[in-house]
Structures are given as C-alpha cells and as structure tokens.
Design a protein around this motif. Sequence first.
Motif, PDB file in Angstrom:
ATOM      1  N   LEU A 109       1.042  59.217  72.534  1.00  0.00           N
ATOM      2  CA  LEU A 109       2.018  59.957  71.727  1.00  0.00           C
ATOM      3  C   LEU A 109       3.328  60.178  72.483  1.00  0.00           C
ATOM      4  N   ILE A 110       3.244  60.351  73.801  1.00  0.00           N
ATOM      5  CA  ILE A 110       4.463  60.642  74.569  1.00  0.00           C
ATOM      6  C   ILE A 110       5.359  59.405  74.621  1.00  0.00           C
ATOM      7  N   GLU A 111       4.759  58.233  74.914  1.00  0.00           N
ATOM      8  CA  GLU A 111       5.548  56.980  74.934  1.00  0.00           C
ATOM      9  C   GLU A 111       6.118  56.694  73.557  1.00  0.00           C
ATOM     10  N   ASN A 112       5.310  56.916  72.522  1.00  0.00           N
ATOM     11  CA  ASN A 112       5.752  56.645  71.157  1.00  0.00           C
ATOM     12  C   ASN A 112       6.965  57.508  70.812  1.00  0.00           C
ATOM     13  N   SER A 113       6.909  58.757  71.263  1.00  0.00           N
ATOM     14  CA  SER A 113       8.022  59.664  71.009  1.00  0.00           C
ATOM     15  C   SER A 113       9.291  59.160  71.687  1.00  0.00           C
ATOM     16  N   ALA A 114       9.158  58.700  72.928  1.00  0.00           N
ATOM     17  CA  ALA A 114      10.330  58.199  73.663  1.00  0.00           C
ATOM     18  C   ALA A 114      10.898  56.950  72.990  1.00  0.00           C
ATOM     19  N   GLU A 115      10.023  55.987  72.699  1.00  0.00           N
ATOM     20  CA  GLU A 115      10.490  54.702  72.161  1.00  0.00           C
ATOM     21  C   GLU A 115      11.037  54.835  70.747  1.00  0.00           C
ATOM     22  N   LEU A 116      10.236  55.431  69.870  1.00  0.00           N
ATOM     23  CA  LEU A 116      10.671  55.527  68.482  1.00  0.00           C
ATOM     24  C   LEU A 116      11.771  56.566  68.305  1.00  0.00           C
ATOM     25  N   GLY A 117      11.820  57.536  69.205  1.00  0.00           N
ATOM     26  CA  GLY A 117      12.911  58.510  69.166  1.00  0.00           C
ATOM     27  C   GLY A 117      14.245  57.822  69.400  1.00  0.00           C
ATOM     28  N   ASP A 118      14.295  56.948  70.417  1.00  0.00           N
ATOM     29  CA  ASP A 118      15.524  56.189  70.680  1.00  0.00           C
ATOM     30  C   ASP A 118      15.904  55.332  69.479  1.00  0.00           C
ATOM     31  N   PHE A 119      14.894  54.665  68.927  1.00  0.00           N
ATOM     32  CA  PHE A 119      15.130  53.777  67.774  1.00  0.00           C
ATOM     33  C   PHE A 119      15.660  54.565  66.575  1.00  0.00           C
ATOM     34  N   PHE A 120      14.998  55.663  66.272  1.00  0.00           N
ATOM     35  CA  PHE A 120      15.355  56.488  65.107  1.00  0.00           C
ATOM     36  C   PHE A 120      16.780  57.040  65.268  1.00  0.00           C
ATOM     37  N   MET A 121      17.070  57.523  66.474  1.00  0.00           N
ATOM     38  CA  MET A 121      18.386  58.117  66.730  1.00  0.00           C
ATOM     39  C   MET A 121      19.492  57.068  66.587  1.00  0.00           C
ATOM     40  N   GLN A 122      19.213  55.884  67.099  1.00  0.00           N
ATOM     41  CA  GLN A 122      20.192  54.801  67.005  1.00  0.00           C
ATOM     42  C   GLN A 122      20.447  54.443  65.535  1.00  0.00           C
ATOM     43  N   GLN A 123      19.364  54.357  64.766  1.00  0.00           N
ATOM     44  CA  GLN A 123      19.483  54.044  63.339  1.00  0.00           C
ATOM     45  C   GLN A 123      20.289  55.116  62.606  1.00  0.00           C
ATOM     46  N   LEU A 124      20.033  56.382  62.948  1.00  0.00           N
ATOM     47  CA  LEU A 124      20.763  57.480  62.304  1.00  0.00           C
ATOM     48  C   LEU A 124      22.241  57.428  62.693  1.00  0.00           C
ATOM     49  N   ASN A 125      22.501  57.098  63.960  1.00  0.00           N
ATOM     50  CA  ASN A 125      23.889  56.976  64.417  1.00  0.00           C
ATOM     51  C   ASN A 125      24.632  55.877  63.685  1.00  0.00           C
ATOM     52  N   ASN A 126      23.891  54.829  63.296  1.00  0.00           N
ATOM     53  CA  ASN A 126      24.521  53.699  62.613  1.00  0.00           C
ATOM     54  C   ASN A 126      24.969  54.026  61.193  1.00  0.00           C
ATOM     55  N   ILE A 127      24.500  55.143  60.636  1.00  0.00           N
ATOM     56  CA  ILE A 127      24.883  55.467  59.249  1.00  0.00           C
ATOM     57  C   ILE A 127      26.389  55.650  59.135  1.00  0.00           C
ATOM     58  N   GLN A 128      26.981  56.332  60.103  1.00  0.00           N
ATOM     59  CA  GLN A 128      28.451  56.476  60.145  1.00  0.00           C
ATOM     60  C   GLN A 128      29.044  57.004  58.843  1.00  0.00           C
ATOM     61  N   HIS A 129      28.441  58.037  58.293  1.00  0.00           N
ATOM     62  CA  HIS A 129      28.943  58.621  57.047  1.00  0.00           C
ATOM     63  C   HIS A 129      29.936  59.733  57.372  1.00  0.00           C
ATOM     64  N   PRO A 130      31.015  59.873  56.577  1.00  0.00           N
ATOM     65  CA  PRO A 130      32.013  60.912  56.881  1.00  0.00           C
ATOM     66  C   PRO A 130      31.435  62.337  56.884  1.00  0.00           C
ATOM     67  N   LEU A 131      30.326  62.539  56.199  1.00  0.00           N
ATOM     68  CA  LEU A 131      29.708  63.864  56.169  1.00  0.00           C
ATOM     69  C   LEU A 131      29.020  64.214  57.497  1.00  0.00           C
ATOM     70  N   ILE A 132      28.643  63.171  58.258  1.00  0.00           N
ATOM     71  CA  ILE A 132      27.877  63.399  59.491  1.00  0.00           C
ATOM     72  C   ILE A 132      28.805  63.680  60.664  1.00  0.00           C
ATOM     73  N   LYS A 133      28.590  64.840  61.290  1.00  0.00           N
ATOM     74  CA  LYS A 133      29.425  65.242  62.415  1.00  0.00           C
ATOM     75  C   LYS A 133      28.833  64.728  63.723  1.00  0.00           C
ATOM     76  N   GLN A 134      27.514  64.882  63.860  1.00  0.00           N
ATOM     77  CA  GLN A 134      26.879  64.484  65.120  1.00  0.00           C
ATOM     78  C   GLN A 134      25.383  64.233  64.905  1.00  0.00           C
ATOM     79  N   VAL A 135      24.860  63.261  65.631  1.00  0.00           N
ATOM     80  CA  VAL A 135      23.410  63.038  65.675  1.00  0.00           C
ATOM     81  C   VAL A 135      22.982  63.320  67.105  1.00  0.00           C
TER      82      VAL A 135
END
Length: 416
Positions: free
Chosen positions: A322-348
């Motif tokens: 679970l700890i490795e999964n959190s590290a790996e998928l956390g990075d992936f998820f955060m990157q994907q969220l950052n890619n949204i680039q919507h004007p409503l989003i201030k920070q991820v």
Amino acid sequence: MSSDFQNTYISKEQLYGANNYSPLPVVLEKAKGAYLWDVDGNKYLDLMSAYSAVSHGHSHPELVKTLQEQAAKLAIASRALYSEPFAAFLEKLTSITGYESVLTMNTGAEAVETAIKAARRWGYFSKGIAEDKAEIIVANGNFHGRTTTIVGFSSEPSYKKGFGPFDNGFKQAEYCGHECDCIESCNLSIESFKSQINQNTCAILVEPIQGEGGIIVPRDGWLKQIRKLCDDNNILLILDEIQSGLGRTGKLFAYEHEGIRPDGLIIGKALGGGLLPVSAFLSSKEIMDHFQPGSHGSTFGGNPLAAKVATKALELLYEDHLIENSAELGDFFMQQLNNIQHPLIKQVRGKGLWIGVELHSGDVSAKDICKRLIKKGIISKETHQTVIRFAPPLMITKEQIIWAMEQIRAVFKDIT
Ligand SMILES: *Cc1c(COP(=O)(O)O)cnc(C)c1O
C-alpha cells in the motif's frame, strides 16, 4: 443523485439525528475495495476513503476474517487483564515504527489527548516546568479532533463557538503554507513558532501536512527546522499523523520525507483497517514512563478485537504494497490533475494519494464540484469552500484512477 427512496433515509437522519454534519446526498448500502453502492444500486468509486480511515479498501477480506474469528474468540476484555492479541500488537507496532512504547486508545481525538497529557507530564517531571504552567504550541489551521480541550486550541470558529470556556496552556503559531506562498527562504512560520517559545513550553504539536486545513503542504525543510527548534529549546516535537500516517503520503509516516523523527507520534484512522476505531500514542520510554497505573486509561483502548485487527492492518500495509502504491499512483494522479489546466483551478498539491485541488473562490465551490462528481460516479469531499480532497483507498489501481480522471476532466469541461 438521491432518489425518492434515498430521500426517505435522508429525511429520517435529519429528523432523528443531530445536525452536526452536512452529508453529500447519497445513501450507502454496501462497499467493497474501492467501490461504494447506494441503496438504489448505483456504484461509486471512493476517492475519500472515510478521511483516510479506509486505506486498505472497504471490507478487506483478510481483515473481515480476522475480525470475525477474534470476535468469536475474545473480543472485549479490559486492561485489568492481559491478552495475547494486545501483546502481539504492541510488539508489531514498536518493531515497524522504532518507537519504544505505545499507549492505545480508540479515536484520534483520544490519542491526541493522550499526547497532550504525556507532553505535560514530561514538562513537569522531566523538564521541571512549574506546576500548571506547561504550554504547548500548535499551528493555525490545525485539526486534531473534537474534544473540548482540542477545539479550544483550534483556529476555526465553527469548531469552537459556544463550547468554551477553554483550557489555558496552548499558544498558536503560523503554519507554513497558509498565509504566504512559502518559498525556501521564507521564515515567517518558523519565526512565529520561535516567538511563542518560553521556559514553560513543553511541546510543539503539529500535523506534518494539514488535512482538514485544506491539504496544506509546508515547504521542504520546514519540518526539519521545527525539529531543530525543539532540539535547541528542550521541547518535545509531537506529530499528529492520524490522517497522514500509515502510507497515506507514500511513506509509512509523512515525517520520513524530511528525514526527521518526532518525540511523540499520534496515529489512528487507517490503523483500524477500515473496520474499527483504533488509535495510539507512541514515544520513548522516558516520556511514556511518566504514566503510572491510574493516571490514564480507556475501557475499550487496546481490546483484543481491536488489537488483532490493527495488527493485521499493519501487516497488510506491506503485504498489499500500500505504501509503494500510494507513492507511485499519487505521483501519477497528481500529474494528471495538474494537466487539467482549467481556469477555475488555482493549485494542485499533496503527497502520495492525498491530494487537494484548490479552486479560485467564485461562483463554483468545491462542494459543487463534489456534487457533479457524484453524478459521474465518484465520491470525493471538499474541505473548506475551495478545496476538493482526493484521498482514495491506497489499494486503488491505475486503471481506476484513469477512469476517475475521465470523469473529473468531464466535470471541469462542463464549467467554462
Ligand atoms: C481525523 C483526525 C483527528 C481526529 O480523529 P477522530 O478519530 O475523528 O477523533 C485528529 N487529527 C487529525 C490530523 C485527523 O485527521
């Protein structure tokens, strides 16, 4: 969204229950792994996991089996007697964390209260602070639970209004990341903690990342500086890792990202494997030995059923990766969220599978987004008006996150 059938339950909860929550309009029937189902049979992907209490996934088969077997054998004793599951739990928890001693409670707030008691006793009996003068420094924006002592040192008016009078003995300092866009050279927070220290200070109590405060991540190096401040002034550093601990941030504990170690550590939530409330305060023998028989306790704390389930929950952190999964998928998820680039989003921002998406304040609130996500089959939870919190069970798969991202992107696309 809630049907007439669901509304009958919602009305009953509202009629017969205290109105201390404002739940999203979904009436749950069952859950398995990373999924939830409502009473109409609609399926949802759980991206909040009960505020990180369900890191192992809902009703993990091995945890359920452990619970059932122990419940049928010996469930609740009292600490007036010894039990094998409790002894095994203590051995397991100290061996994986490296702390010498454990005091078990049930809820997070009780473990925080335990930490406060331990810090004060250490202050009086080890540091030599004059009786009833001990002070603990906490941070603005903190969340440590709901007891009267704890809400007394909260900075959130809705947590404390009308519940006073409150204890003396707490001072408030600036957390890093709230008031400024804390860059490396920014010492506003450290200076603020420093200015609250005096000869009666026994501890600094903080969350390494503030969860309820809005997934506030301090700048790199901040916690290390807080550690040094404690060392230089003979003060205990106590970390509340009730939400951040046990793999949530991609390490066993969030403090490991900074290469430091607190003197006292508070854990809860995921420790109960998503089945039971189990919490604990961990520290050295020097600190813990200030408790003697009669000085503190809990009827249910350390009961054999909870101890057995918590031991299994700790083992599964490693067996299920679970700890490795959190590290790996956390990075992936955060990157994907950052890619949204919507004007409503201030920070991820976030660490591991613990991510806050902060919106610019305006017409669309975080709760609005959460409600739109429900219609797409995703459960998430806002904190404050502007932060959407994503904290899925740590056993979530990449495929599930990819699916979730399609829904999240679609929701933001609808808002222009
Ligand atoms: C949830 C939480 C608590 C309180 O835990 P309860 O089990 O609700 O009493 C305390 N501190 C932090 C950081 C939390 O996230």
